[in-house]
Motif scaffolding. Structure first.
Motif, PDB file in Angstrom:
ATOM      1  N   GLY A 291       0.864  -1.176   0.000  1.00 30.09           N
ATOM      2  CA  GLY A 291       0.000   0.000   0.000  1.00 30.09           C
ATOM      3  C   GLY A 291       0.896   1.220   0.000  1.00 30.09           C
ATOM      4  O   GLY A 291       2.024   1.149   0.443  1.00 30.09           O
ATOM      5  N   ARG A 292       0.428   2.308  -0.518  1.00 33.53           N
ATOM      6  CA  ARG A 292       1.203   3.550  -0.412  1.00 33.53           C
ATOM      7  C   ARG A 292       0.304   4.610   0.155  1.00 33.53           C
ATOM      8  O   ARG A 292      -0.885   4.431   0.291  1.00 33.53           O
ATOM      9  CB  ARG A 292       1.698   3.983  -1.788  1.00 33.53           C
ATOM     10  N   HIS A 293       0.904   5.756   0.414  1.00 34.51           N
ATOM     11  CA  HIS A 293       0.093   6.810   1.021  1.00 34.51           C
ATOM     12  C   HIS A 293      -0.932   7.368   0.051  1.00 34.51           C
ATOM     13  O   HIS A 293      -2.018   7.746   0.411  1.00 34.51           O
ATOM     14  CB  HIS A 293       0.979   7.936   1.546  1.00 34.51           C
ATOM     15  N   LYS A 294      -0.506   7.403  -1.217  1.00 35.27           N
ATOM     16  CA  LYS A 294      -1.409   7.992  -2.204  1.00 35.27           C
ATOM     17  C   LYS A 294      -1.808   6.952  -3.236  1.00 35.27           C
ATOM     18  O   LYS A 294      -1.161   5.930  -3.399  1.00 35.27           O
ATOM     19  CB  LYS A 294      -0.712   9.163  -2.899  1.00 35.27           C
ATOM     20  N   GLN A 295      -2.868   7.242  -3.944  1.00 33.78           N
ATOM     21  CA  GLN A 295      -3.267   6.367  -5.037  1.00 33.78           C
ATOM     22  C   GLN A 295      -2.400   6.718  -6.236  1.00 33.78           C
ATOM     23  O   GLN A 295      -2.725   7.620  -6.990  1.00 33.78           O
ATOM     24  CB  GLN A 295      -4.744   6.587  -5.363  1.00 33.78           C
ATOM     25  N   GLU A 296      -1.304   5.988  -6.402  1.00 34.69           N
ATOM     26  CA  GLU A 296      -0.406   6.320  -7.505  1.00 34.69           C
ATOM     27  C   GLU A 296      -0.528   5.290  -8.610  1.00 34.69           C
ATOM     28  O   GLU A 296      -0.848   4.134  -8.359  1.00 34.69           O
ATOM     29  CB  GLU A 296       1.037   6.313  -7.020  1.00 34.69           C
ATOM     30  N   ALA A 297      -0.188   5.707  -9.807  1.00 32.95           N
ATOM     31  CA  ALA A 297      -0.265   4.799 -10.955  1.00 32.95           C
ATOM     32  C   ALA A 297       0.588   3.555 -10.728  1.00 32.95           C
ATOM     33  O   ALA A 297       0.183   2.433 -11.018  1.00 32.95           O
ATOM     34  CB  ALA A 297       0.182   5.526 -12.212  1.00 32.95           C
TER      35      ALA A 297
ATOM     36  N   PHE B  20      -1.051   0.956  -8.476  1.00 32.85           N
ATOM     37  CA  PHE B  20      -2.128   0.234  -9.143  1.00 32.85           C
ATOM     38  C   PHE B  20      -1.589  -0.762 -10.166  1.00 32.85           C
ATOM     39  O   PHE B  20      -2.125  -1.844 -10.329  1.00 32.85           O
ATOM     40  CB  PHE B  20      -3.110   1.212  -9.792  1.00 32.85           C
ATOM     41  N   GLU B  21      -0.517  -0.379 -10.843  1.00 37.32           N
ATOM     42  CA  GLU B  21       0.075  -1.264 -11.839  1.00 37.32           C
ATOM     43  C   GLU B  21       0.638  -2.523 -11.156  1.00 37.32           C
ATOM     44  O   GLU B  21       0.428  -3.644 -11.617  1.00 37.32           O
ATOM     45  CB  GLU B  21       1.173  -0.506 -12.617  1.00 37.32           C
ATOM     46  N   GLU B  22       1.301  -2.310 -10.046  1.00 42.95           N
ATOM     47  CA  GLU B  22       1.871  -3.450  -9.314  1.00 42.95           C
ATOM     48  C   GLU B  22       0.756  -4.380  -8.809  1.00 42.95           C
ATOM     49  O   GLU B  22       0.830  -5.598  -8.925  1.00 42.95           O
ATOM     50  CB  GLU B  22       2.683  -2.923  -8.141  1.00 42.95           C
TER      51      GLU B  22
END
Ligand code: GDP
Length: 296
Positions: A193-199, A202-204
């Protein structure tokens, strides 16, 4: 606003309506406005609240209701049904079966409680005689594997992960393969998980999903994220086939509204809620008792 307060505000609005001698358009509108306010304060998405209000007005047509009808009852029932409808996407999620191998992948932002929830989910099933296993495919966050390892060891649940491998897809596949061979019936894959919804996140996630072919993807959401719940849940749903939601941190400062928004955004049911940091602070989520409690 915590859940209890939301319940309190809604039941107060209903009570005020019950106290009115005649239920006319104004009394109904006042009641609905009060409920709308309470739901918005509890972070239910604006559009959901507006739709709900429109639906109730359609159902409760005061002119058509004969004098003998119990209008209060009808209105209360309509509110109950509408709240249930928001929380019930209409189809149940995939349910793993004991003794038959299922792969369940967990996704969510960092800090949502994902890793804790993976163990809770495993532990819940283990107590019922399942053979769960945990795979840590979070190779990014320092300490993620240690955390999962610690939780898994405490609960005596087999786990898989690596301190050196940096490819999450590889670890996920290896872990799933190993536990399939060991005849585990519930293989749980914890993703990054990351802090933000990053591309990149989602790709991973999409790659891990493609490689492990999970039977179920569970989206874990922190109940205290407020109005952001709808967009966040929708963003995850657009990247992977989310099939169920678990809402965490429903204890203490929890807002109830996020749960409603997450269901609406993912069209997937809430299956469990997290109610504390401990392994057994985890409850099966049932729509009707939840709404009943909400309405006091
Ligand atoms: P992750 O980054 O999404 O994997 O999140 P973690 O599992 O590490 O959890 C983040 C923090 O939230 C930890 O301190 C957990 O103990 C806490 N946490 C997780 N679920 C709950 C819950 O249901 N209630 C409470 N109060 N805390 C929780």
């Amino acid at each position: 606003m915590v859940l209890a307060q939301l319940g309190g505000s809604i039941s107060r609005a209903l009570q005020q309506m019950s106290n009115a001698t005649i239920i006319d358009e104004k009394v109904l509108n006042d009641c609905l406005n009060e409920i709308t306010r309470a739901l918005l304060q509890a972070d239910v998405q604006f559009k959901l609240v507006r739709d709900m209000q429109t639906n109730i007005k359609k159902i409760v047509n005061l002119d058509d209701l004969a004098a003998g009808h119990n209008k209060r009852k009808i209105i209360q029932q309509a509110i109950f049904n509408e709240l249930c409808k928001i929380l019930d996407p209409g189809k149940p999620s995939f349910t793993p079966k004991k003794g038959k191998t299922s792969v369940v992948m967990f996704v969510g932002l960092q800090g949502s409680g994902k890793t804790t929830t993976c163990t809770k989910y495993a532990y819940y099933h283990q107590k019922k005689g399942w053979k769960p296993a945990l795979v840590c495919a979070d190779t990014f966050r320092a300490g993620a594997f240690d955390q999962l390892k610690q939780n898994a060891t405490k609960a005596k649940i087999p786990f898989y992960g690596s301190y050196t491998e940096s490819d999450p897809v590889r670890i996920a596949v290896e872990g799933v393969e190993r536990f399939k061979k060991e005849n585990c019936d519930l293989i749980i894959v914890d993703t990054r998980g990351r802090h933000k919804q990053e591309a990149a996140l989602f790709e991973e996630m999409r790659q891990v999903s493609e490689a492990t072919k999970p039977d179920l993807v569970i989206f874990v959401m922190d109940s205290s994220i407020g109005q952001a719940a709808y967009d966040q849940a929708q963003a995850f749903k657009q990247s992977v086939a989310v099939g169920a939601v678990i809402v965490t941190k429903m204890d203490g400062h929890a807002k109830g509204g996020g749960a409603l928004s997450a269901v609406a955004a993912t069209k997937s049911p809430v299956i469990f809620i997290g109610t504390g940091e401990h392994m057994d602070e985890f409850e099966v989520f049932d729509v009707k008792p939840f709404v009943s409690r909400l309405l006091g």
